[in-house]
Design an enzyme around this catalytic site. Structure first.
Site, PDB file in Angstrom:
ATOM      1  N   SER A 161       0.862  -1.189   0.000  1.00 32.33           N
ATOM      2  CA  SER A 161       0.000   0.000   0.000  1.00 32.33           C
ATOM      3  C   SER A 161       0.896   1.236   0.000  1.00 32.33           C
ATOM      4  CB  SER A 161      -0.858   0.000   1.267  1.00 32.33           C
ATOM      5  OG  SER A 161      -1.489   1.251   1.455  1.00 32.33           O
ATOM      6  N   TYR A 174      -2.039   0.405  10.700  1.00 32.58           N
ATOM      7  CA  TYR A 174      -2.019  -0.079   9.308  1.00 32.58           C
ATOM      8  C   TYR A 174      -0.712   0.311   8.597  1.00 32.58           C
ATOM      9  CZ  TYR A 174      -3.644  -0.974   4.522  1.00 32.58           C
ATOM     10  OH  TYR A 174      -3.766  -1.440   3.233  1.00 32.58           O
TER      11      TYR A 174
HETATM   12  P1  NAP Z   1     -11.209  -6.309   0.915  1.00 30.98           P
HETATM   13  O1  NAP Z   1     -12.251  -6.037  -0.101  1.00 30.98           O
HETATM   14  O2  NAP Z   1     -11.564  -6.193   2.357  1.00 30.98           O
HETATM   15  O3  NAP Z   1     -10.584  -7.753   0.632  1.00 30.98           O
HETATM   16  C1  NAP Z   1      -9.737  -8.420   1.565  1.00 30.98           C
HETATM   17  C2  NAP Z   1      -9.603  -9.891   1.150  1.00 30.98           C
HETATM   18  O4  NAP Z   1      -8.719 -10.533   2.079  1.00 30.98           O
HETATM   19  C3  NAP Z   1     -10.942 -10.649   1.186  1.00 30.98           C
HETATM   20  O5  NAP Z   1     -11.011 -11.471   0.047  1.00 30.98           O
HETATM   21  C4  NAP Z   1     -10.833 -11.494   2.452  1.00 30.98           C
HETATM   22  O6  NAP Z   1     -11.575 -12.696   2.274  1.00 30.98           O
HETATM   23  C5  NAP Z   1      -9.333 -11.756   2.506  1.00 30.98           C
HETATM   24  N1  NAP Z   1      -8.862 -12.036   3.850  1.00 30.98           N
HETATM   25  C6  NAP Z   1      -8.971 -11.237   4.937  1.00 30.98           C
HETATM   26  N2  NAP Z   1      -8.453 -11.841   6.003  1.00 30.98           N
HETATM   27  C7  NAP Z   1      -8.006 -13.065   5.588  1.00 30.98           C
HETATM   28  C8  NAP Z   1      -7.386 -14.171   6.238  1.00 30.98           C
HETATM   29  N3  NAP Z   1      -7.137 -14.155   7.556  1.00 30.98           N
HETATM   30  N4  NAP Z   1      -7.043 -15.245   5.501  1.00 30.98           N
HETATM   31  C9  NAP Z   1      -7.316 -15.285   4.178  1.00 30.98           C
HETATM   32  N5  NAP Z   1      -7.905 -14.288   3.509  1.00 30.98           N
HETATM   33  C10 NAP Z   1      -8.253 -13.192   4.221  1.00 30.98           C
HETATM   34  O7  NAP Z   1      -9.968  -5.324   0.712  1.00 30.98           O
HETATM   35  P2  NAP Z   1      -9.062  -5.045  -0.584  1.00 30.98           P
HETATM   36  O8  NAP Z   1      -9.022  -3.608  -0.790  1.00 30.98           O
HETATM   37  O9  NAP Z   1      -9.456  -5.914  -1.729  1.00 30.98           O
HETATM   38  O10 NAP Z   1      -7.642  -5.476   0.003  1.00 30.98           O
HETATM   39  C11 NAP Z   1      -6.738  -6.308  -0.710  1.00 30.98           C
HETATM   40  C12 NAP Z   1      -5.319  -5.887  -0.358  1.00 30.98           C
HETATM   41  O11 NAP Z   1      -5.088  -4.578  -0.882  1.00 30.98           O
HETATM   42  C13 NAP Z   1      -5.026  -5.802   1.132  1.00 30.98           C
HETATM   43  O12 NAP Z   1      -3.722  -6.296   1.384  1.00 30.98           O
HETATM   44  C14 NAP Z   1      -5.087  -4.306   1.422  1.00 30.98           C
HETATM   45  O13 NAP Z   1      -4.313  -3.941   2.547  1.00 30.98           O
HETATM   46  C15 NAP Z   1      -4.516  -3.771   0.126  1.00 30.98           C
HETATM   47  N6  NAP Z   1      -4.821  -2.371  -0.168  1.00 30.98           N
HETATM   48  C16 NAP Z   1      -6.099  -1.946  -0.319  1.00 30.98           C
HETATM   49  C17 NAP Z   1      -6.356  -0.604  -0.598  1.00 30.98           C
HETATM   50  C18 NAP Z   1      -7.753  -0.053  -0.773  1.00 30.98           C
HETATM   51  O14 NAP Z   1      -7.910   1.196  -0.786  1.00 30.98           O
HETATM   52  N7  NAP Z   1      -8.757  -0.865  -0.930  1.00 30.98           N
HETATM   53  C19 NAP Z   1      -5.282   0.297  -0.741  1.00 30.98           C
HETATM   54  C20 NAP Z   1      -3.998  -0.175  -0.589  1.00 30.98           C
HETATM   55  C21 NAP Z   1      -3.783  -1.499  -0.329  1.00 30.98           C
HETATM   56  P3  NAP Z   1     -12.235 -13.442   3.540  1.00 30.98           P
HETATM   57  O15 NAP Z   1     -12.760 -12.360   4.449  1.00 30.98           O
HETATM   58  O16 NAP Z   1     -13.282 -14.321   2.953  1.00 30.98           O
HETATM   59  O17 NAP Z   1     -11.114 -14.237   4.168  1.00 30.98           O
END
Ligand code: NAP
Length: 276
Positions: A161, A174
């Site tokens: 991120s 975070y």
């Molecule tokens: P999201 O929609 O909340 O998706 C998170 C995913 O992680 C879900 O598929 C969830 O599935 C899975 N997950 C969570 N805990 C887990 C565990 N203990 N074991 C296995 N799977 C797990 O958020 P996202 O934005 O797509 O995030 C994806 C990545 O991008 C993350 O690393 C986040 O930090 C990063 N990121 C996001 C943003 C943003 O603005 N959205 C910005 C920068 C970086 P389950 O709950 O079914 O396990």
């Protein structure tokens, strides 16, 4: 065609497009070149394209129902497996179900909990963020490294991120874990020098997924306000970056991709306007 396995531990809720993209990449063994077919954003076209591709995709996350649905849509190239990256036994069970050779590991599981200042920090939130974002990446990478090395052409992609190199008020929990992801990624690259495994970090800014909903404990209004008046990235934009990095020729290591919306200059400087 070479059986090229792509592993996506944790399917992001709205990053589903990542999988079809990966599936659309074909390995041309003879020339040692990746050949990416046209990236198709429309899911049905993408799934159709998958049928002829040589990829197998293993999807891992906690909610099997969502994974099963997605795997069904992708077709026989996809296998859904339960995975909780915070549980070492779940990681072992997951890895035990994979084929002998794995070429690509995408460590995407992660997220933020709360926006608490350090003076108000809740320990359990910090511990959970550390377990998922840091220990999860460590466990999955350590478990898969032997097969990635043995493949002769492996790749680890960590989803970090901009919080990995910026800070903001209320973000210490975070930003600390994403700084750690960045440190792990760079260290891994040093440790693998001379070995056939590439290491990449994708560092996004604001992406509209369920990230904010999770961060704010299901408060939909608060989550929506994160993207108010600006045009955020969407999951497909990140998928695009992952696939682009993974489909460079194998001698090319994309170290990192920092990708933000045009409306965002830093974690806190966001251009907002009325009417969108
Ligand atoms: P999201 O929609 O909340 O998706 C998170 C995913 O992680 C879900 O598929 C969830 O599935 C899975 N997950 C969570 N805990 C887990 C565990 N203990 N074991 C296995 N799977 C797990 O958020 P996202 O934005 O797509 O995030 C994806 C990545 O991008 C993350 O690393 C986040 O930090 C990063 N990121 C996001 C943003 C943003 O603005 N959205 C910005 C920068 C970086 P389950 O709950 O079914 O396990």
């Amino acid at each position: 065609m070479t059986d090229y396995s792509v592993l996506l531990p944790c399917v992001p809720r709205r990053l589903e497009q990542a999988l079809p993209f990966a599936g659309l990449v074909r390995w041309t063994g003879a020339s040692r070149l990746w050949q990416g077919q046209a990236m198709v954003m429309e899911p049905h076209q993408t799934f159709t394209g998958l049928a002829g591709a040589g990829f197998r995709v293993f999807l891992g996350a906690r909610r099997r129902d969502r994974l099963d649905e997605l795997a069904k849509e992708i077709g026989e190239a996809a296998t859904a497996l339960a995975l909780d990256v915070t549980d070492p036994r779940s990681v072992s069970a997951f890895v035990g179900r994979l084929p002998q050779t794995v070429h690509l590991l995408v460590n995407n599981a992660g997220g933020a909990l709360g926006l608490d200042r350090i003076e108000d920090a809740r320990e359990e939130r910090w511990q959970t963020m550390w377990e998922v974002n840091v220990m999860g990446v460590l466990r999955m990478t350590r478990a898969l490294l032997p097969t990635l090395l043995a493949s002769g052409d492996g790749h680890v992609v960590n989803v970090g991120s901009i919080a990995g190199f910026e800070t903001y008020i209320g973000g210490a929990g975070y930003t600390a874990v994403k700084h750690a992801v960045r440190a792990m990624t760079k260290t891994l690259r040093l440790e693998l020098l001379g070995k056939p495994v590439r290491v990449t970090e994708i560092a996004p800014g604001l992406v509209e997924t369920e990230f904010a909903l999770v961060r704010f404990s299901g408060d939909a209004e608060r989550a929506k306000s994160v993207y108010r008046g600006m045009e955020p990235l969407v999951a497909a934009d990140i998928a695009d970056c992952i696939v682009w990095a993974a489909t460079r020729p194998s001698h090319v290591n994309i170290d990192e991709i920092v990708v933000r919306p045009r409306d965002q200059a830093t974690a806190t400087m966001v251009h907002r306007r009325e009417g969108i």
